[in-house]
Write a protein that holds these residues in place. Structure first.
Motif, mmCIF file in Angstrom:
data_model
loop_
_atom_site.group_PDB
_atom_site.id
_atom_site.type_symbol
_atom_site.label_atom_id
_atom_site.label_comp_id
_atom_site.label_asym_id
_atom_site.label_seq_id
_atom_site.Cartn_x
_atom_site.Cartn_y
_atom_site.Cartn_z
ATOM 1 N N LEU A 217 3.378 8.021 1.290
ATOM 2 C CA LEU A 217 2.539 6.865 1.248
ATOM 3 C C LEU A 217 3.345 5.458 1.086
ATOM 4 C CD1 LEU A 217 -0.150 5.460 0.977
ATOM 5 C CD2 LEU A 217 0.032 6.120 -1.467
ATOM 6 N N LEU A 218 4.161 5.605 -0.103
ATOM 7 C CA LEU A 218 4.969 4.423 -0.550
ATOM 8 C C LEU A 218 5.983 4.157 0.763
ATOM 9 C CD1 LEU A 218 6.234 5.502 -4.182
ATOM 10 C CD2 LEU A 218 4.091 4.160 -3.391
ATOM 11 N N HIS A 219 6.252 5.069 1.465
ATOM 12 C CA HIS A 219 7.263 4.780 2.561
ATOM 13 C C HIS A 219 6.410 4.014 3.676
ATOM 14 C CE1 HIS A 219 10.209 5.609 6.022
ATOM 15 N NE2 HIS A 219 9.219 5.962 6.572
ATOM 16 N N HIS A 220 5.357 4.401 4.018
ATOM 17 C CA HIS A 220 4.523 3.990 5.036
ATOM 18 C C HIS A 220 4.074 2.670 4.593
ATOM 19 C CE1 HIS A 220 4.624 7.364 7.540
ATOM 20 N NE2 HIS A 220 3.874 7.889 6.642
ATOM 21 N N ILE A 221 3.693 2.265 3.356
ATOM 22 C CA ILE A 221 3.436 0.848 2.745
ATOM 23 C C ILE A 221 4.798 -0.286 2.938
ATOM 24 C CG2 ILE A 221 2.838 -0.552 1.006
ATOM 25 C CD1 ILE A 221 1.232 1.966 -0.035
ATOM 26 N N LEU A 222 5.758 0.313 2.616
ATOM 27 C CA LEU A 222 7.132 -0.532 2.646
ATOM 28 C C LEU A 222 7.329 -0.622 4.115
ATOM 29 C CD1 LEU A 222 9.275 -1.520 0.835
ATOM 30 C CD2 LEU A 222 10.528 0.528 1.197
ATOM 31 N N ASN A 223 7.158 0.066 4.881
ATOM 32 C CA ASN A 223 7.514 -0.154 6.346
ATOM 33 C C ASN A 223 6.501 -0.632 7.280
ATOM 34 O OD1 ASN A 223 10.369 1.093 6.637
ATOM 35 N ND2 ASN A 223 9.501 2.503 5.432
ATOM 36 N N GLY A 224 5.406 -1.028 6.618
ATOM 37 C CA GLY A 224 4.377 -1.780 7.312
ATOM 38 C C GLY A 224 3.499 -0.682 8.332
ATOM 39 N N LEU B 6 -8.756 2.785 -4.133
ATOM 40 C CA LEU B 6 -7.979 2.974 -3.302
ATOM 41 C C LEU B 6 -7.094 1.621 -2.660
ATOM 42 C CD1 LEU B 6 -5.967 5.173 -1.879
ATOM 43 C CD2 LEU B 6 -7.715 5.578 -0.395
ATOM 44 N N ARG B 7 -8.169 0.846 -2.291
ATOM 45 C CA ARG B 7 -7.614 -0.307 -1.619
ATOM 46 C C ARG B 7 -6.843 -1.199 -2.724
ATOM 47 N NH1 ARG B 7 -9.717 -2.878 2.898
ATOM 48 N NH2 ARG B 7 -9.160 -5.093 3.150
ATOM 49 N N GLU B 8 -7.298 -1.272 -3.809
ATOM 50 C CA GLU B 8 -6.485 -2.055 -4.600
ATOM 51 C C GLU B 8 -5.298 -1.600 -5.316
ATOM 52 O OE1 GLU B 8 -9.142 -2.907 -7.867
ATOM 53 O OE2 GLU B 8 -10.350 -4.201 -6.803
ATOM 54 N N TYR B 9 -5.217 -0.316 -5.067
ATOM 55 C CA TYR B 9 -4.104 0.561 -5.591
ATOM 56 C C TYR B 9 -2.898 0.220 -4.341
ATOM 57 C CZ TYR B 9 -1.163 5.054 -5.900
ATOM 58 O OH TYR B 9 -0.274 6.107 -5.986
ATOM 59 N N ILE B 10 -3.274 0.334 -3.029
ATOM 60 C CA ILE B 10 -2.237 0.131 -2.150
ATOM 61 C C ILE B 10 -1.866 -1.388 -1.955
ATOM 62 C CG2 ILE B 10 -2.150 0.323 0.598
ATOM 63 C CD1 ILE B 10 -2.314 3.171 -0.732
ATOM 64 N N ASP B 11 -2.773 -2.293 -2.358
ATOM 65 C CA ASP B 11 -2.182 -3.645 -2.194
ATOM 66 C C ASP B 11 -1.270 -3.920 -3.521
ATOM 67 O OD1 ASP B 11 -3.419 -4.029 0.203
ATOM 68 O OD2 ASP B 11 -5.347 -5.007 -0.696
ATOM 69 N N GLU B 12 -1.793 -3.207 -4.700
ATOM 70 C CA GLU B 12 -0.746 -3.885 -5.702
ATOM 71 C C GLU B 12 0.584 -2.957 -5.555
ATOM 72 O OE1 GLU B 12 -1.477 -4.089 -9.740
ATOM 73 O OE2 GLU B 12 -3.405 -4.709 -9.449
ATOM 74 N N LEU B 13 0.454 -1.859 -4.915
ATOM 75 C CA LEU B 13 1.834 -1.107 -4.560
ATOM 76 C C LEU B 13 2.718 -2.165 -3.643
ATOM 77 C CD1 LEU B 13 1.130 2.674 -4.178
ATOM 78 C CD2 LEU B 13 2.529 1.561 -5.882
ATOM 79 N N ALA B 14 2.131 -2.686 -2.759
ATOM 80 C CA ALA B 14 2.629 -3.504 -1.759
ATOM 81 C C ALA B 14 3.250 -4.542 -2.507
ATOM 82 C CB ALA B 14 1.817 -3.999 -0.540
ATOM 83 N N HIS C 261 7.214 -6.084 -2.922
ATOM 84 C CA HIS C 261 7.556 -7.292 -2.185
ATOM 85 C C HIS C 261 7.338 -6.965 -0.862
ATOM 86 C CE1 HIS C 261 8.711 -8.292 -6.319
ATOM 87 N NE2 HIS C 261 9.688 -7.150 -6.274
ATOM 88 N N VAL C 262 6.425 -6.561 -0.374
ATOM 89 C CA VAL C 262 5.762 -6.546 1.094
ATOM 90 C C VAL C 262 4.483 -6.824 1.461
ATOM 91 C CG1 VAL C 262 7.688 -4.577 1.573
ATOM 92 C CG2 VAL C 262 5.393 -3.931 0.935
ATOM 93 N N LYS C 263 4.081 -7.177 2.718
ATOM 94 C CA LYS C 263 2.719 -7.748 2.771
ATOM 95 C C LYS C 263 1.711 -6.660 2.800
ATOM 96 C CE LYS C 263 4.020 -11.147 6.438
ATOM 97 N NZ LYS C 263 3.838 -11.472 7.904
ATOM 98 N N HIS C 264 0.310 -7.076 2.304
ATOM 99 C CA HIS C 264 -0.522 -5.934 2.262
ATOM 100 C C HIS C 264 -1.038 -5.419 3.436
ATOM 101 C CE1 HIS C 264 -2.879 -8.245 -1.517
ATOM 102 N NE2 HIS C 264 -1.432 -7.554 -1.862
ATOM 103 N N PRO C 265 -1.268 -4.219 3.568
ATOM 104 C CA PRO C 265 -1.546 -3.548 4.871
ATOM 105 C C PRO C 265 -2.552 -4.090 5.529
ATOM 106 C CG PRO C 265 -1.021 -1.899 3.100
ATOM 107 C CD PRO C 265 -1.171 -3.207 2.466
ATOM 108 N N ILE C 266 -2.680 -4.044 6.563
ATOM 109 C CA ILE C 266 -4.098 -4.586 7.407
ATOM 110 C C ILE C 266 -5.259 -3.578 7.607
ATOM 111 C CG2 ILE C 266 -2.292 -5.727 9.183
ATOM 112 C CD1 ILE C 266 -3.219 -3.259 11.104
ATOM 113 N N MET C 267 -6.287 -4.233 7.663
ATOM 114 C CA MET C 267 -7.531 -3.448 7.685
ATOM 115 C C MET C 267 -7.944 -3.019 9.053
ATOM 116 S SD MET C 267 -11.014 -3.253 8.085
ATOM 117 C CE MET C 267 -11.728 -5.082 8.070
ATOM 118 N N LEU C 268 -7.969 -1.735 9.412
ATOM 119 C CA LEU C 268 -8.566 -1.507 10.818
ATOM 120 C C LEU C 268 -10.125 -1.146 10.270
ATOM 121 C CD1 LEU C 268 -6.221 1.225 12.514
ATOM 122 C CD2 LEU C 268 -6.527 -1.330 13.164
#
Length: 330
Positions: free
Chosen positions: A175-182, A232-240, A244-251
Motif C-alpha cells: 500500500l505504501l509502495h503504491h502511494i509513494l509511486n502514485g 481510509l481516505r484520510e489515512y491514505i492522504d496523511e500517509l502521502a 511528501h508525495v501528492k494525494h492519490p486521485i479519486m476515481l
C-alpha cells in the motif's frame, strides 16, 4: 513475570516483545523463522508451533507465567483447512502444553476479526460468519480454546482488526509502495470509516491483558483496535503527506468497478493484479467495532493517529533507503 510469545517474528509479536521489555517483563519469543530483529534475537527460540515436543521443551525451559499465542498462517490463499494446520494444530498444542506446565497461569489466544466476514455484525461472541478459509480456521481455534480443559489456567480470546505500523509485512507495505509511486487511487468519494489498529497501540492492549486481573479477562473475547475509527481516505492522504508525495486521485466509483472487473479478468489467465472486485469490496465495506469492553480493561492508548502515520512513513522511507544502499555498488 515471564511472558512467552509465539509468532515473535511477526509485526504484532515484535511490538509485544518490545512493550514487555520496556515494562520490565522477562520475555521469550518462539517462531519458525529466525528472529529478524538483532536487538532482541537473544530472547527468541526457533521452533514450529505444530511440533508439540519442541514447543513443550521450549516452554518447560522458559517456565512462563503467560503465553501470548500469535503464531499463525494469516494469508487468504489457502484452499482448505488443511492448509491452515499451523493455526489449528498450533492452538491444540498450546492448550496441551499450558495444561501440563505448572508455571502457566494465563493464555491469550489470538484469533481474528475474520471469524465473521467484513461488515457482518455478530449478535454474540459465538456467532460466526466467515467467508474465507483463513476465517474458518480461526473459528475452529476459538472452539478449541472454549472446549479445552486447561485446569486452573485462565484464558481470553482476542480478535485484532487490520494492524498497521512500522515493520508491516510485504502485503501491507505494498500500500505504501503504491502511494509513494502514485499508483494508488481512491475508489469513490466516501471517507470509509474502519476500526484499524496501530501496532504500538495493539501492543499496549496485549500488555494490559497480560497484567489484568483474572476476573476481568477470563473466558472473554476482546476486539483489538484503536478506539477511534479512522477514515481510509484520510489515512491514505496523511500517509502521502508524510512521505511528501501528492494525494492519490479519486476515481468515480463506476470507473473503479470497471478497473476491478478488468483485474478479475486478468487474474483468470493466471496473472496477479493488485486490484480486483474482492479488493474493492473490502475497501468499500466499513467496519466499526464496539471497543468499550477493551477500553475498560486496557485504558487509553499511547499513540494517536497522526503519531502512527508519522512513525510508519518514517520507517518505510528509511527501510527503502537502507535497501537501496544494500543493493548499490560497493
Amino acid at each position: 513475570m515471564v511472558v512467552f510469545v509465539t509468532g515473535s517474528s511477526g509485526l504484532i509479536g515484535k511490538w509485544v516483545i518490545e512493550s514487555c521489555l520496556a515494562n520490565g517483563i522477562e520475555v521469550a519469543g518462539y517462531d519458525n523463522r529466525p528472529c529478524p530483529y538483532p536487538h532482541y534475537a537473544e530472547y527468541c527460540i526457533l521452533g514450529d508451533i505444530r511440533d508439540e515436543a519442541v514447543l513443550s521443551a521450549a516452554i518447560d525451559r522458559v517456565k512462563p507465567d503467560v503465553i501470548v499465542h500469535l503464531a499463525a498462517r494469516i494469508d487468504l490463499e489457502g484452499a482448505s483447512l488443511a492448509d491452515y494446520d499451523s493455526n489449528i494444530l498450533g492452538v491444540q498444542n498450546i492448550c496441551e502444553v499450558a495444561k501440563s506446565q505448572p508455571s502457566v497461569k494465563r493464555v491469550i489466544n489470538t484469533s481474528s476479526m475474520l471469524v465473521c466476514k467484513v461488515g457482518y455484525v455478530p449478535v454474540d461472541d459465538q456467532d460466526y460468519c466467515p467467508n474465507t478459509i483463513y476465517g474458518e480456521s480461526k473459528v475452529v481455534t476459538e472452539k478449541i480454546i472454549r472446549q479445552s480443559d486447561m485446569g486452573d489456567v485462565d484464558w481470553c480470546l482476542v480478535r485484532p482488526t487490520t494492524v498497521w505500523g512500522p515493520h508491516m509485512g510485504d502485503h501491507y507495505k505494498s500500500l505504501l509502495h503504491h502511494i509513494l509511486n502514485g499508483n494508488y487511487f481512491h475508489s469513490g468519494s466516501s471517507k470509509l470509516y474502519k476500526s484499524y489498529s496501530f501496532a504500538g497501540n495493539i501492543a499496549h492492549q496485549y500488555l494490559k491483558l497480560i497484567l489484568a486481573e483474572k476476573k476481568v479477562i477470563h473466558q472473554k473475547v476482546f476486539y483489538l483496535a484503536d478506539y477511534k475509527p479512522l477514515s481510509l481516505r484520510e489515512y491514505i492522504d496523511e500517509l502521502a503527506d508524510a512521505m511528501h508525495v501528492k494525494h492519490p486521485i479519486m476515481l468515480p466509483l463506476p470507473m473503479a468497478k470497471v478497473v476491478a472487473l478488468a483485474g478479475d479478468l486478468i487474474e483468470v489467465i493466471g496473472v496477479k493484479f493488485p486490484f480486483n472486485s474482492f479488493r474493492l469490496n473490502n475497501i468499500l465495506t466499513e467496519y466499526i467495532f464496539d471497543l468499550s469492553k477493551t477500553r475498560e480493561v486496557c485504558g487509553e492508548l499511547p499513540y494517536d493517529f497522526h503519531q502512527g502515520v508519522e512513525q510508519t512513513a518514517r520507517w518505510y522511507l528509511a527501510d527503502l533507503q537502507s535497501k537501496s544502499k544494500q543493493s548499490g555498488p560497493d
